[in-house]
Motif scaffolding. Structure first.
Motif, PDB file in Angstrom:
ATOM      1  N   PHE A  38     -11.884 -57.849  77.834  1.00 40.07           N
ATOM      2  CA  PHE A  38     -11.504 -57.438  76.489  1.00 40.07           C
ATOM      3  C   PHE A  38     -12.749 -57.145  75.653  1.00 40.07           C
ATOM      4  O   PHE A  38     -12.840 -56.105  74.990  1.00 40.07           O
ATOM      5  N   VAL A  39     -13.716 -58.046  75.663  1.00 41.97           N
ATOM      6  CA  VAL A  39     -14.925 -57.868  74.862  1.00 41.97           C
ATOM      7  C   VAL A  39     -15.682 -56.627  75.311  1.00 41.97           C
ATOM      8  O   VAL A  39     -16.151 -55.831  74.495  1.00 41.97           O
ATOM      9  N   GLU A  40     -15.775 -56.400  76.609  1.00 39.91           N
ATOM     10  CA  GLU A  40     -16.457 -55.213  77.113  1.00 39.91           C
ATOM     11  C   GLU A  40     -15.729 -53.940  76.719  1.00 39.91           C
ATOM     12  O   GLU A  40     -16.341 -52.908  76.460  1.00 39.91           O
ATOM     13  N   GLY A  41     -14.413 -53.994  76.677  1.00 35.62           N
ATOM     14  CA  GLY A  41     -13.629 -52.826  76.298  1.00 35.62           C
ATOM     15  C   GLY A  41     -13.784 -52.466  74.828  1.00 35.62           C
ATOM     16  O   GLY A  41     -13.726 -51.308  74.450  1.00 35.62           O
ATOM     17  N   VAL A  42     -13.978 -53.491  74.011  1.00 41.72           N
ATOM     18  CA  VAL A  42     -14.133 -53.251  72.569  1.00 41.72           C
ATOM     19  C   VAL A  42     -15.500 -52.684  72.318  1.00 41.72           C
ATOM     20  O   VAL A  42     -15.711 -51.774  71.610  1.00 41.72           O
TER      21      VAL A  42
END
Length: 39
Positions: free
Chosen positions: A35-39
């Motif tokens: 999730f953090v990488e996608g944001v």
């Protein structure tokens, strides 16, 4: 391009600050790192 954008060292420093960890009560994220990488 690698799937993982964050280095393991960076994630290790960041992970304790993310809400939804398995050690917390309530809803948890399935894969907080993705999730953090996608944001």
């Amino acid at each position: 391009m690698d799937r993982l954008v964050l280095s393991d060292a960076a994630w290790k420093r960041m992970a304790p600050l993310i809400i939804g960890r398995p050690d917390q009560k309530g809803s948890t994220g399935r894969d907080n790192r993705m999730f953090v990488e996608g944001v």
